[in-house]
Write a protein that holds these residues in place. Structure first.
Motif, mmCIF file in Angstrom:
data_model
loop_
_atom_site.group_PDB
_atom_site.id
_atom_site.type_symbol
_atom_site.label_atom_id
_atom_site.label_comp_id
_atom_site.label_asym_id
_atom_site.label_seq_id
_atom_site.Cartn_x
_atom_site.Cartn_y
_atom_site.Cartn_z
ATOM 1 N N TRP A 243 7.034 -1.935 -3.098
ATOM 2 C CA TRP A 243 7.293 -1.392 -2.074
ATOM 3 C C TRP A 243 6.659 -0.590 -1.176
ATOM 4 C CZ3 TRP A 243 8.477 -5.512 1.385
ATOM 5 C CH2 TRP A 243 9.353 -7.133 1.266
ATOM 6 N N ASN A 244 6.591 0.673 -1.580
ATOM 7 C CA ASN A 244 6.703 2.475 -1.795
ATOM 8 C C ASN A 244 6.975 2.510 -0.916
ATOM 9 O OD1 ASN A 244 4.215 3.558 -3.540
ATOM 10 N ND2 ASN A 244 2.952 1.573 -3.104
ATOM 11 N N VAL A 245 8.629 2.208 -0.568
ATOM 12 C CA VAL A 245 9.156 2.096 0.609
ATOM 13 C C VAL A 245 10.616 3.032 -0.265
ATOM 14 C CG1 VAL A 245 10.207 2.232 3.031
ATOM 15 C CG2 VAL A 245 8.063 0.743 1.944
ATOM 16 N N HIS B 154 6.986 7.520 2.195
ATOM 17 C CA HIS B 154 7.485 6.847 1.708
ATOM 18 C C HIS B 154 8.462 6.702 2.549
ATOM 19 C CE1 HIS B 154 4.823 6.917 -1.600
ATOM 20 N NE2 HIS B 154 5.654 5.850 -2.007
ATOM 21 N N VAL B 155 9.466 7.970 2.861
ATOM 22 C CA VAL B 155 10.347 8.533 4.023
ATOM 23 C C VAL B 155 10.898 7.561 5.219
ATOM 24 C CG1 VAL B 155 11.397 8.548 1.636
ATOM 25 C CG2 VAL B 155 10.763 10.514 3.117
ATOM 26 N N SER B 156 9.299 7.701 5.777
ATOM 27 C CA SER B 156 8.712 8.504 7.473
ATOM 28 C C SER B 156 9.728 7.458 8.284
ATOM 29 C CB SER B 156 7.551 8.021 7.334
ATOM 30 O OG SER B 156 6.925 7.204 7.287
ATOM 31 N N PRO B 157 10.598 7.514 9.143
ATOM 32 C CA PRO B 157 10.818 6.013 10.186
ATOM 33 C C PRO B 157 9.550 5.668 10.463
ATOM 34 C CG PRO B 157 10.710 8.915 10.621
ATOM 35 C CD PRO B 157 9.831 8.876 9.583
ATOM 36 N N ILE C 122 12.183 2.106 -4.987
ATOM 37 C CA ILE C 122 11.330 1.578 -4.550
ATOM 38 C C ILE C 122 10.936 0.053 -4.844
ATOM 39 C CG2 ILE C 122 10.152 3.764 -3.520
ATOM 40 C CD1 ILE C 122 8.169 3.626 -5.685
ATOM 41 N N ASP C 123 10.756 0.452 -5.530
ATOM 42 C CA ASP C 123 10.498 -1.544 -5.913
ATOM 43 C C ASP C 123 12.122 -2.624 -5.929
ATOM 44 O OD1 ASP C 123 8.437 -1.075 -8.143
ATOM 45 O OD2 ASP C 123 9.956 0.302 -7.703
ATOM 46 N N PHE C 124 12.055 -3.971 -5.168
ATOM 47 C CA PHE C 124 12.870 -4.413 -4.668
ATOM 48 C C PHE C 124 12.451 -6.225 -4.711
ATOM 49 C CE2 PHE C 124 13.034 -1.103 -2.448
ATOM 50 C CZ PHE C 124 13.903 -0.269 -1.883
ATOM 51 N N PRO D 224 1.225 -0.930 -0.216
ATOM 52 C CA PRO D 224 -0.056 0.089 -0.355
ATOM 53 C C PRO D 224 0.898 1.288 -0.208
ATOM 54 C CG PRO D 224 -1.072 -1.898 1.387
ATOM 55 C CD PRO D 224 0.502 -2.187 0.990
ATOM 56 N N ASN D 225 0.151 2.260 -0.567
ATOM 57 C CA ASN D 225 1.070 3.231 -1.057
ATOM 58 C C ASN D 225 1.255 4.147 0.641
ATOM 59 O OD1 ASN D 225 0.812 6.593 -1.605
ATOM 60 N ND2 ASN D 225 1.535 5.436 -3.596
#
Length: 264
Positions: A155-157, A175-178, A224-226, A113-114
């Motif tokens: 992964w949207n991270v 996407h970048v939050s702790p 963000i793709d892994f 999820p985004n």
């Protein structure tokens, strides 16, 4: 054995590109995300004509995942144990996870999820989704430590600062939050290594570029793709690369495919 993951951003719009991708990289397996169609709308014959089997899971013009394989397609699983639902008033499982055994490897096509924005209910859903994936992945490895498993997809991270073009631009955004980065690390700590990064060192190496603001030609992207692999999978990885060329040209997806080469 060569496998890849790609957020195609509508398989009906990009089936020509998908089939060409299979041929260009001589792929044995392709995990697709954001197929954006119901199962009966999936352009199945284009892949079967090319010699591939397909498992797909989609409900509508949103989300959707698929696995395309020419080395077998067995034990197909729709969703994983404990996968959260979303929606009000009637929460439902979304088409975001599909597993299959291909050529002796357990592969998952995942569309995380985004999150949308900080404080949004969809971010809480995203964090719960990743935690459930961590728990499921841990159980798989506990049951069979020698099982080659790959968790592939969008992964949207962006797990590190090197995975975004500007930390200042993304400050205060998803996407970048702790918490998101911690959830991603949870899956890694459960035993799934990023098998692509050793072959694609950063910074400035991305898999996604927004369509707006000329992000792609300006090299303003995100990674963000892994492909995260279990120890048995990671030990067989002989190479990996990001097909940045696929992001070019008319009708391109906003994501680039990620390709992984496995040794016997």
């Amino acid at each position: 054995m060569r496998i890849a993951t790609w957020n195609c951003n509508s398989i009906r719009s990009r089936v020509d590109r998908a089939v060409a991708l299979l041929e260009r990289h001589d792929l044995d397996v392709l995990a697709l995300q954001e197929t954006k169609c119901k199962d009966e709308q999936f352009p199945l014959q284009r892949f079967t004509d090319a010699g591939y089997e397909v498992a797909m899971h989609g409900f509508s013009q949103w989300n959707g995942v698929a696995i395309v394989s020419r080395v077998g397609l067995a034990d197909v699983s729709v969703g994983f144990e404990g996968m959260p639902t979303f929606g009000e008033p009637d929460a439902a499982a979304e088409a975001r996870a599909l597993g299959a055994t291909c050529g002796g490897v357990r592969l998952w096509s995942l569309y995380v999820p985004n999150g949308r924005e900080l404080g949004h209910p969809h971010l809480a859903y995203k964090l719960a989704w990743l935690d459930a994936l961590r728990a499921a992945g841990s159980s798989w490895l506990a049951a069979d430590p020698d099982l080659p498993v790959a968790l592939m997809g969008d992964w949207n991270v962006a797990p590190t600062d090197d995975d975004v073009w500007s930390t200042e631009f993304f400050e205060g955004k998803t996407h970048v939050s702790p918490p998101e980065r911690e959830a991603f690390r949870g899956v890694v700590d459960a035993g799934f290594a990023d098998v692509v990064r050793p072959f694609t060192p950063g910074p400035g190496v991305f898999t996604y570029w927004d369509y707006t603001q000329l992000r792609f030609p300006k090299k303003q992207g995100m990674r963000i793709d892994f492909c995260l692999g279990s120890p048995a999978f990671a030990s067989r990885v002989g190479g990996a690369f990001i097909d940045r060329e696929e992001r070019k040209g008319k009708g391109a997806s906003d994501h680039a495919p990620v390709v992984v080469e496995l040794q016997p």
